[in-house]
Scaffold this active site. Structure first.
Site, PDB file in Angstrom:
ATOM      1  N   THR A  98      19.050   4.757   0.338  1.00 33.49           N
ATOM      2  CA  THR A  98      17.611   4.860   0.573  1.00 33.49           C
ATOM      3  C   THR A  98      17.296   4.062   1.832  1.00 33.49           C
ATOM      4  OG1 THR A  98      17.129   2.860  -0.631  1.00 33.49           O
ATOM      5  CG2 THR A  98      17.149   4.898  -1.902  1.00 33.49           C
ATOM      6  N   GLU A 140      16.476   9.556  -4.143  1.00 31.73           N
ATOM      7  CA  GLU A 140      16.897   9.413  -5.542  1.00 31.73           C
ATOM      8  C   GLU A 140      16.798  10.712  -6.325  1.00 31.73           C
ATOM      9  OE1 GLU A 140      15.063   7.335  -3.830  1.00 31.73           O
ATOM     10  OE2 GLU A 140      15.189   5.279  -4.527  1.00 31.73           O
ATOM     11  N   LYS A 166      -6.319  -2.643  -2.451  1.00 29.45           N
ATOM     12  CA  LYS A 166      -7.233  -3.046  -3.528  1.00 29.45           C
ATOM     13  C   LYS A 166      -8.394  -3.829  -2.922  1.00 29.45           C
ATOM     14  CE  LYS A 166      -7.187  -3.763  -8.297  1.00 29.45           C
ATOM     15  NZ  LYS A 166      -6.538  -4.190  -9.512  1.00 29.45           N
ATOM     16  N   TRP A 215      -9.497   0.720  -6.029  1.00 31.30           N
ATOM     17  CA  TRP A 215      -8.417   1.213  -5.171  1.00 31.30           C
ATOM     18  C   TRP A 215      -8.931   2.061  -4.016  1.00 31.30           C
ATOM     19  CZ3 TRP A 215      -4.225  -1.318  -6.094  1.00 31.30           C
ATOM     20  CH2 TRP A 215      -3.912  -1.722  -7.391  1.00 31.30           C
TER      21      TRP A 215
END
Ligand code: AMP
Length: 545
Positions: A181, A326, A430, A435
């Site tokens: 990754t 993944e 935040k 959010w």
């Protein structure tokens, strides 16, 4: 009760055999920026057999890791076929990693041999003393090999062999390949694919509800073969008999447009940053993109205006897809539902994707799975036969949850299985306890005609905890002001989402796979090297909206 079906293993070898026998006259075209080199599948299969024989003669055994440091070329495809099918493990090295990370992944994987393009040897040279596991470098093409003891020339090795390699019978669950990754925190993590996972993933990519890859396709492989298996397209294309057009290192809009006009691909896959460049260049140079039936876009949120622009200006259908290293990487594809009227297509194609067949997906808030209502937000978790169940030699228990992979992506899912990602868990902002989606702000900003690139990061704020900082690259000649941009956003997002802080850059830093690098932007903000314009125009918290 037992079934009476035969139990042939699902291996890349069977993909290799099928393409070589059934589609021997499909072609692989490599572009050197000016000319193209063409080889039929039959010839590529023969060269893959020679490569396997040469690697075996060098003492490589089943399970050994063999690295590749290559762009998208015929030789890279040969390695994609030969290495897994001889029972060894193909480790695609991301040539854009920082040198320390490159050295780390080669050592961590324990690569015994690296197949490297001559033009990329300068990347390896300074690392050589640290690469203890590497016994040999096999060099593709001509270049300066000094500084490399035990370097061998790829073509010499192939010339010394015949094309009659006896491919071994392999366990479908054995490792075929691995990819690290590009992890923005800590060291990269290794994902190991199996023959079975790759076989099933290749079939899924060919499904009509995914990309519908078939023998009439000519696939322009823009997404690098060192990133998440180039979305599985080398194997799917080989299985389906699609021609494969490999652009090498020529990923800039100008050579790509030349290649497109000359070779007339029907399908491609790329990250939005490259497609954005392509769209702007093709628009200003009247390039002909009419050969495409579909272009898959993903790897990062695809701005809806980009999807619309490709449709309106070039008649090219962009399909958004979501996935990760993944997940091999197929996770979701935004094909519109069957009852969708043409005028609503764009709404569906702008979503992140619909869960792909073979993948199970849920959205979790803490321990609770949230309803499929398109509204409830949580972290996306996935599982399935091509989703990793662990990382290579690294426990990382925090990445798994009762058998599910925690993706780190935050979003919603609706009753028909369409997901909408609002952010990476670590990128969501935040502000005043509520959010703000950086992705949505970026998409809205990039729909402004003067904005070329937008990346929004959360930065600390005494009053609201965090506030968005909008980092923008404007199109050449633009004079748009912060006030105009704020006014532009005012009917598109909640008032308290609108940033007060703005930074205008010449370029947004990109990660090794071409995504906006928010980590680099945050670091520059902390160092104080971003020039920030502040506009105290409005409310900055949800309570004031
Ligand atoms: P990588 O493993 O480098 O392919 O990165 C995977 C990550 O890219 C995912 O976890 C997402 O955060 C992001 N990503 C991929 N596709 C999309 C998409 N269509 N929309 C938003 N984010 C995406």
């Amino acid at each position: 009760m037992q079934s009476t079906m035969q139990d042939g293993p699902l291996t890349i070898t069977s993909i290799l055999r099928h393409g070589a026998a059934i589609h021997a006259d499909s072609e692989v075209v490599t572009f050197d920026g000016r000319d193209t080199q063409r080889t039929l599948f039959g010839g590529v299969a023969e060269r893959a057999a020679r490569l396997a024989a040469a690697l075996q003669r060098l003492g490589l055994k089943p399970g050994d890791r063999i690295g590749t440091l290559c762009w998208n070329t015929r030789e890279h495809l040969e390695a994609y076929l030969a290495i897994p099918c001889m029972g060894a493990v193909l480790h695609t090295l991301n040539l854009r990693l920082f040198p320390d990370q490159l050295a780390y992944i080669i050592q961590h994987a324990g690569d015994r041999v690296i197949l490297a393009e001559a033009s990329l040897l300068p990347l390896l040279k300074p690392l050589v003393p640290r690469l203890k596991s590497v016994e040999r470098i096999i060099v593709i093409g001509d270049g300066d090999m000094s500084g490399f003891e035990n370097a061998l020339a790829y073509e010499d090795l192939l010339d010394a062999e015949t094309g009659n390699f006896d491919w071994p019978e392999l366990d479908e669950r054995s490792a075929s390949s691995m990819c690290y990754t590009t992890g923005t925190t800590g060291n990269p993590k290794g994902v190991v694919y199996s023959h079975r996972s790759t076989y099933l993933h290749s079939m899924a990519i060919c499904m009509a509800s995914v990309f519908g890859v078939g023998s009439t396709d000519r696939i322009l492989l823009i997404v690098p073969m060192f990133h998440a298996n180039a979305w599985g397209l080398p194997y799917s294309g080989w299985l389906a008999g699609s021609d494969l057009l490999l652009p090498g290192r020529h990923l800039q809009a100008e050579p790509l447009c030349r290649l497109i006009e000359k070779e007339r691909p029907t399908f491609s896959a790329a990250v939005p940053t490259i497609l954005n460049d392509l769209c702007q260049y093709a628009g200003s140079h009247a390039s002909d993109l009419s050969s495409f039936r579909t272009v898959a876009a993903g790897g990062a949120a695809v701005p809806p205006h980009l999807i619309r622009d490709f449709q309106d200006r070039f008649g090219v259908r962009i399909i958004q897809a979501w996935g990760m290293t993944e997940t091999s990487p197929l996770g979701a594809v935004a094909q519109p539902p069957r009852d969708c009227p043409p005028e609503e297509e764009m709404i569906w194609r702008s979503k992140t994707g619909r869960v792909a067949p073979g993948v199970e997906l849920r959205i979790v808030d803490g321990e609770r799975e949230v309803p499929w209502d398109g509204l409830s937000i949580g972290e996306i978790e996935v599982r399935g036969p091509w989703v990793t169940g662990s990382y290579y030699r690294e426990a990382a228990p925090e990445r798994f949850h009762a058998g599910w992979l925690r993706t780190g992506d935050v979003g919603t899912i609706d009753s028909r299985g369409y997901i909408q990602i609002s952010d990476r868990a670590k990128d969501i902002i935040k502000s005043g306890g509520e959010w703000i989606s950086s992705v949505e702000l970026e998409n809205k900003l990039m729909s402004h005609p003067d904005v070329a690139e937008a990346s929004v990061i959360g930065i600390p704020d005494e009053r609201w905890d965090e506030r968005p900082l909008a980092c923008l690259v404007l199109k050449a000649g633009s004079r748009v002001t912060v006030d105009e941009l704020r006014a532009f956003l005012s009917d598109k997002v909640a008032r308290w989402w609108i940033p007060e802080r703005w930074s205008f850059l010449l370029e947004i830093p990109k990660t090794s796979v071409g995504k906006f690098d928010k980590k680099a932007l945050r670091a520059r903000n902390l160092e104080g090297t971003l020039t920030i314009a502040i506009s105290e125009g409005g409310a900055a918290g949800p309570s004031q909206d």
